[in-house]
Design an enzyme around this catalytic site. Sequence first.
Site, short mmCIF file in Angstrom:
data_model
loop_
_atom_site.label_atom_id
_atom_site.label_comp_id
_atom_site.label_asym_id
_atom_site.label_seq_id
_atom_site.Cartn_x
_atom_site.Cartn_y
_atom_site.Cartn_z
N ASP A 164 -4.76 -3.31 5.25
CA ASP A 164 -5.03 -2.67 6.60
C ASP A 164 -6.53 -2.66 6.82
O ASP A 164 -7.13 -2.79 7.97
CB ASP A 164 -4.61 -1.21 6.66
CG ASP A 164 -5.09 -0.15 5.51
OD1 ASP A 164 -5.96 -0.67 4.60
OD2 ASP A 164 -4.61 0.83 5.25
N ASP A 201 0.72 -1.42 -0.05
CA ASP A 201 -0.05 -0.05 -0.03
C ASP A 201 0.88 1.32 -0.07
O ASP A 201 2.16 1.24 0.24
CB ASP A 201 -0.83 -0.03 1.31
CG ASP A 201 -1.96 1.22 1.16
OD1 ASP A 201 -2.12 1.68 0.15
OD2 ASP A 201 -2.42 1.31 2.36
N ASP A 219 -9.31 -6.45 2.99
CA ASP A 219 -8.01 -6.89 2.45
C ASP A 219 -7.71 -8.41 2.99
O ASP A 219 -6.56 -8.72 2.49
CB ASP A 219 -6.83 -6.09 3.16
CG ASP A 219 -6.68 -4.53 2.20
OD1 ASP A 219 -7.25 -4.65 1.15
OD2 ASP A 219 -6.53 -3.47 2.93
#
Length: 897
Positions: free
Chosen positions: A636, A340, A640
């Site tokens: 997070d 990310d 996910d």
Amino acid sequence: MTQATHPAAVSEDPVADPHARPAEEVLANLSSSPQGLTGDEAAQRLARFGTNALPEGRRRHPVMRFLSQFNNALIYFMLAGALAAGVLGHAVDAGVILAVVLVNAIVGFLQEGKAEDALAAIRNMIAPKASVLRDGERISVPMADLVPGDVVLIEAGDRVPADLRLIHARSLLIDEAILTGESVASSKMTAPVAADAALGDRKPMAFSGTLVAAGQGAGVVVATGLHTQIGQISRMLGEVEELTTPLLRQVNSFGKRFTQVAFVGAAVLFVFAVTLRGFAWDDALTAVVALAVGLVPEGLPAVITITLAIGVQRMAARNAVIRHLPAVETLGATSVICSDKTGTLTRNEMTVRRVMTSGGLLTVEGAGYDPGPHRVAADGPAGTLIRAALLCNDARLRPDGGHWLVEGDPMEGALVTLAMKAGLVPEAERAAWPRLDQIPFDATWRYMATLHRLPSGEAVVLLKGAPERLLEMCDRQEGLAGAEPLDPAYWEAQIADAAAEGERVLGYAMRRMPGDATSVDFPDVAGGLIFLGLTGFIDPPRSEAIRAIAECHSAGIGVRMITGDHAATAAAIARQLGLAKDPHVLTGQDLDALAPEAFRAAVRETQVFARTSPEHKLRIVQALQADGLIVAMTGDGVNDAPSLKQADVGIAMGIKGTEAAKEAAQMVLMDDNFASIVAAVQEGRTVYDNIRKVVSWTLPTNGGEALTVILAILVGFSMPMTPVQILWINLILAATLGLVLAFEPTEPGVMRRPPRHPDAGLLSRFLVWRIFFVSVLFMALSLGLFFWALGQGRDLDTARTMVVNLIVVLEIFYLFNVRYLHMSSFTLTGVKGTGPVLGAVGIVVVAQIAFTYLPVMNGLFGSRPLTLLDGVVIVAIGLVSLVVLEVEKHFLRDRFD
């Protein structure tokens, strides 16, 4: 964490059937209010009711853990050998065998205890927190500190921290499968239900351990710890995790096969010695048992587990907490990291860099959340936008030791900072424009809406969200003279300019409502809105992430950035990070248009994925794995979890990560920093290197001892070592040199090597060759010294003493050779050694001096004092062996590996 032992911790639940009572009544019974408890009252209740935690799974009693170390076939064989030696009158042999068994048992006992303690520490390190209202302020506290009467705030992705009676619910859906078995999330409300309602029908309740799937809510804690619903069922959340890893299973399997071969060989050797060489059967049995003890690497699994445990601790010290031990192995083979962007590759200290309205561009100075001395003109459309950004906002800023901390979303925190720079006082503005209702942000509709009462008594809806989505809902824009027709082309150009600078853009809109409006819903904001403008946020790259990405490139590890940001923003950040000079970017829409084969090929060549969904993340991971890559994946959010589970190493964010993401992951980053991932990969490679070093030291040294004696029996000359001397060598080395390689630091250049193949065996071709070569070398040098000593007229006991000392010296020098598998040991650090290495060598040297010169040891082991010249010769031979092994390593390592 364990349940408190205070007597009141096991009292009855404070409120009976809270689901059947109005929220106001439950609050009154708990002496609480919608503003929560005071800090003092919460502390008193914590002492009264105990911590909000379930007991850990019961750990084995230390005595049983110690006795279990003797429960394997090899130990049984060794104990039988000790018994046989004792019955035959060989008391010293029996004693040394028992000492070897005891040392191995102690090592295993300490290792298991250390591993259990490490896992307990890991559970505490990732202990989740909850957002509560204390003294009317929203703060984060450990879940263990929740008490009945606390008001808890929950939102999508959270794990409910205790049993709550909801006092507020907005589009709230909770997954209660762990309690009810229902796969569909339960819709929640605040109205009471029947007292006898089934668990799944208790709509005003949120139960501990369940997951918030969507929406927002607030509830008062009515039960904690063992009094929650999950505390009353048999499933325990704190069970000890299984320690066995694929590598350990491979080593254990290898050990069993090796042991079987050794036993068969020992039996054949026993028959041969008795029938063909005329050995007395008791002497032959004692010799064979000693050889088996010396040859079989019975302590290898324990040492490898210690190596893994040390790796876990080192990773934890570098902010990477391993939840599942197999991840330690897998990290060393990681070939691509999917990360990310926000907070991981960047600092996650959002700052509003520009405010864009129809009247022009306003540049904002400063960085981070500290408003500092910077001031922003808040007139006209810019002032309307900044006030809307402050009010349509759940974040709070608070000073802390010279720094400003955000309670809530970082971008919303940056908007509060912007308002303070414009001269607005957040608390005063929120009091003057009270919030009446809201539509919380969700990825489905991509905006947040709040309804406010104006000081004039009118009502207005303020919206904040994705600019493209808000522009679809607007037909006008705020101008200098009021509302005017919307100019989509102007705003699209502004968005593109900001994104090209690496900025993240949010849009703002409003709509006036009837004066008596008290609620807002989706039809109220479906169209006819006034667009207020845009803000551009900058989240600068972490300097350590830039260095870490460069390190990944040198280590042959690919890096993919997967983000929900605009493609231009993602590309700009990728260039700043050094991900690629001209990064190839694909959006989620681009991916959706690709056929399966084209998708896989595109993923292989793309560095940046923008505007992606959790489904895209999962498909990207699967495509990379289909190419044979070992994938580490960060995440997070609750959505996910599928991609984290699919990845070879799922990595959850410790700060911004939801509990769902942490539970699906194998590793948790305590600082949400990409550099910590790379540090963990480095430690994973170090762990694997150290395990190979342990194996490559243990097997050849055992083999050299055994071959020396086996050849003596087969050929028919005097044994160079007695059985009890073989046991002595095994005893002192297993407890010293056999352990220190687990503590070796990272070898230079470990991150300049390509990732190892995940299917690579523990014994590479070079290590197989080395086991053979070193065993033969040790045998040749030992027998050469033995016959040289006899040829010099030394008696047999003295010659044997020289051989024992030589084997120990050879193993010491070989230890220094093995410390570096990928480079020469003739360096300053290689020769100097580490503290554990030097300490272990010192112990061995002292033990050998005692073995050689103490009369009591001479009597027990048949050793004899040696001259200074003897010692010089032995050390010189050891040094020659080191030179030979270094030359062999230099010429053959690269060819074999």
